[in-house]
Design a protein around this motif. Structure first.
Motif, PDB file in Angstrom:
ATOM      1  N   ASN A  23      -8.286  -3.692  -3.767  1.00  0.00           N
ATOM      2  CA  ASN A  23      -9.081  -3.227  -4.909  1.00  0.00           C
ATOM      3  C   ASN A  23      -9.660  -4.407  -5.683  1.00  0.00           C
ATOM      4  O   ASN A  23     -10.822  -4.369  -6.100  1.00  0.00           O
ATOM      5  CB  ASN A  23      -8.230  -2.353  -5.835  1.00  0.00           C
ATOM      6  CG  ASN A  23      -8.170  -0.922  -5.373  1.00  0.00           C
ATOM      7  OD1 ASN A  23      -9.159  -0.197  -5.451  1.00  0.00           O
ATOM      8  ND2 ASN A  23      -7.018  -0.504  -4.878  1.00  0.00           N
TER       9      ASN A  23
ATOM     10  N   TYR B 197     -12.452   2.387 -13.231  1.00  0.00           N
ATOM     11  CA  TYR B 197     -11.979   3.293 -12.182  1.00  0.00           C
ATOM     12  C   TYR B 197     -10.914   2.610 -11.315  1.00  0.00           C
ATOM     13  O   TYR B 197      -9.818   3.156 -11.109  1.00  0.00           O
ATOM     14  CB  TYR B 197     -13.169   3.738 -11.327  1.00  0.00           C
ATOM     15  CG  TYR B 197     -12.795   4.496 -10.085  1.00  0.00           C
ATOM     16  CD1 TYR B 197     -12.431   5.838 -10.149  1.00  0.00           C
ATOM     17  CD2 TYR B 197     -12.806   3.881  -8.845  1.00  0.00           C
ATOM     18  CE1 TYR B 197     -12.086   6.545  -9.007  1.00  0.00           C
ATOM     19  CE2 TYR B 197     -12.467   4.572  -7.696  1.00  0.00           C
ATOM     20  CZ  TYR B 197     -12.102   5.902  -7.778  1.00  0.00           C
ATOM     21  OH  TYR B 197     -11.754   6.596  -6.656  1.00  0.00           O
ATOM     22  N   HIS B 198     -11.231   1.412 -10.815  1.00  0.00           N
ATOM     23  CA  HIS B 198     -10.284   0.723  -9.934  1.00  0.00           C
ATOM     24  C   HIS B 198      -9.078   0.183 -10.693  1.00  0.00           C
ATOM     25  O   HIS B 198      -7.996   0.073 -10.121  1.00  0.00           O
ATOM     26  CB  HIS B 198     -10.995  -0.372  -9.131  1.00  0.00           C
ATOM     27  CG  HIS B 198     -11.845   0.189  -8.041  1.00  0.00           C
ATOM     28  ND1 HIS B 198     -11.318   0.781  -6.912  1.00  0.00           N
ATOM     29  CD2 HIS B 198     -13.184   0.278  -7.921  1.00  0.00           C
ATOM     30  CE1 HIS B 198     -12.298   1.200  -6.128  1.00  0.00           C
ATOM     31  NE2 HIS B 198     -13.451   0.911  -6.734  1.00  0.00           N
TER      32      HIS B 198
ATOM     33  N   LYS C 164       0.838  -1.200   0.000  1.00  0.00           N
ATOM     34  CA  LYS C 164       0.000   0.000   0.000  1.00  0.00           C
ATOM     35  C   LYS C 164       0.871   1.247   0.000  1.00  0.00           C
ATOM     36  O   LYS C 164       1.867   1.305   0.717  1.00  0.00           O
ATOM     37  CB  LYS C 164      -0.845   0.074   1.276  1.00  0.00           C
ATOM     38  CG  LYS C 164      -1.950  -0.890   1.377  1.00  0.00           C
ATOM     39  CD  LYS C 164      -2.724  -0.599   2.660  1.00  0.00           C
ATOM     40  CE  LYS C 164      -3.771  -1.623   2.907  1.00  0.00           C
ATOM     41  NZ  LYS C 164      -4.621  -1.250   4.036  1.00  0.00           N
TER      42      LYS C 164
ATOM     43  N   GLN D 246      -1.885   2.849 -11.065  1.00  0.00           N
ATOM     44  CA  GLN D 246      -1.144   3.891 -10.349  1.00  0.00           C
ATOM     45  C   GLN D 246      -0.325   3.288  -9.207  1.00  0.00           C
ATOM     46  O   GLN D 246       0.829   3.673  -9.004  1.00  0.00           O
ATOM     47  CB  GLN D 246      -2.104   4.964  -9.809  1.00  0.00           C
ATOM     48  CG  GLN D 246      -1.414   6.116  -9.139  1.00  0.00           C
ATOM     49  CD  GLN D 246      -0.520   6.901 -10.090  1.00  0.00           C
ATOM     50  OE1 GLN D 246      -0.774   6.996 -11.281  1.00  0.00           O
ATOM     51  NE2 GLN D 246       0.542   7.469  -9.566  1.00  0.00           N
ATOM     52  N   ILE D 247      -0.887   2.334  -8.490  1.00  0.00           N
ATOM     53  CA  ILE D 247      -0.149   1.668  -7.405  1.00  0.00           C
ATOM     54  C   ILE D 247       1.065   0.947  -7.987  1.00  0.00           C
ATOM     55  O   ILE D 247       2.167   1.021  -7.431  1.00  0.00           O
ATOM     56  CB  ILE D 247      -1.064   0.699  -6.620  1.00  0.00           C
ATOM     57  CG1 ILE D 247      -2.149   1.484  -5.874  1.00  0.00           C
ATOM     58  CG2 ILE D 247      -0.252  -0.155  -5.646  1.00  0.00           C
ATOM     59  CD1 ILE D 247      -3.284   0.623  -5.335  1.00  0.00           C
TER      60      ILE D 247
ATOM     61  N   GLN E  45      -6.635   2.854 -10.565  1.00  0.00           N
ATOM     62  CA  GLN E  45      -5.970   2.896  -9.260  1.00  0.00           C
ATOM     63  C   GLN E  45      -4.890   1.819  -9.164  1.00  0.00           C
ATOM     64  O   GLN E  45      -3.793   2.071  -8.658  1.00  0.00           O
ATOM     65  CB  GLN E  45      -6.989   2.700  -8.140  1.00  0.00           C
ATOM     66  CG  GLN E  45      -7.917   3.868  -7.968  1.00  0.00           C
ATOM     67  CD  GLN E  45      -8.906   3.644  -6.838  1.00  0.00           C
ATOM     68  OE1 GLN E  45      -9.436   2.543  -6.662  1.00  0.00           O
ATOM     69  NE2 GLN E  45      -9.136   4.681  -6.058  1.00  0.00           N
TER      70      GLN E  45
ATOM     71  N   ALA F  91      -5.342   4.858   1.589  1.00  0.00           N
ATOM     72  CA  ALA F  91      -4.792   4.057   0.495  1.00  0.00           C
ATOM     73  C   ALA F  91      -5.207   2.595   0.611  1.00  0.00           C
ATOM     74  O   ALA F  91      -5.282   2.035   1.696  1.00  0.00           O
ATOM     75  CB  ALA F  91      -3.275   4.167   0.482  1.00  0.00           C
TER      76      ALA F  91
END
Length: 156
Positions: A51, A137-138, A39, A144-145, A141, A45
């Motif tokens: 996710n 959307y996820h 994380k 990005q992680i 994310q 976060a």
């Protein structure tokens, strides 16, 4: 393209058919359990695993509901990020990834057997569009992680 073909296209393009954005399957490909559990700093976060749990919960629940099955879990949006237990076990991570794949194919199979009349009766169009948007959307994310970890392939 009829409505069902359009919905199948949306389902596939957010999961495993790259269009002009990376689909979910690509975003989790090649990850270890340790990478999936990592994380970024901050209380809000979430990890990639969390996710994926969240997406899995909603996909499996929708498929069960559409097939008239009882859904034994009643988890809030915050609780379902912990639908499965993140560990450093690569085998456990692979099982979650496999469940997501099965949930996708189950929804696609249900959709392939659905008539236009059933789409209207079950409000399936709206439910699936919600799943597509939620997954996109996820997926962003998750990507990005991975970028924060240095685990996103450079050739993308």
């Amino acid at each position: 393209m009829d409505r069902i073909e359009l919905l199948i296209n949306g389902l596939d393009s957010t999961y495993d058919k790259e269009s002009w954005y990376a689909p979910l399957k690509d975003s989790i490909e090649g990850l270890t359990a340790e990478q999936a559990r990592w994380k970024p700093a901050g209380d809000a976060a979430k990890s990639i695993w969390e996710n994926l749990n969240h997406l899995l919960y909603y996909k499996e629940r929708l498929a069960a509901n559409l097939e008239g099955e009882d859904w034994p879990y009643n988890l809030s949006g915050d609780e379902n990020f912990h639908f499965t237990e993140p560990t450093n076990d690569d085998h456990a991570w692979a099982k979650v990834v496999e469940r997501v794949d099965k949930a996708h194919h189950r929804l696609k199979e249900i959709l392939n057997k659905t008539s236009a009349e059933e789409l209207d009766q079950k409000s399936l169009d709206a439910k699936l569009v919600d799943i597509f948007l939620h997954e996109a959307y996820h997926t962003g994310q998750i990507m990005q992680i991975r970028k924060l970890q240095g685990a996103w392939p450079e050739q993308r």
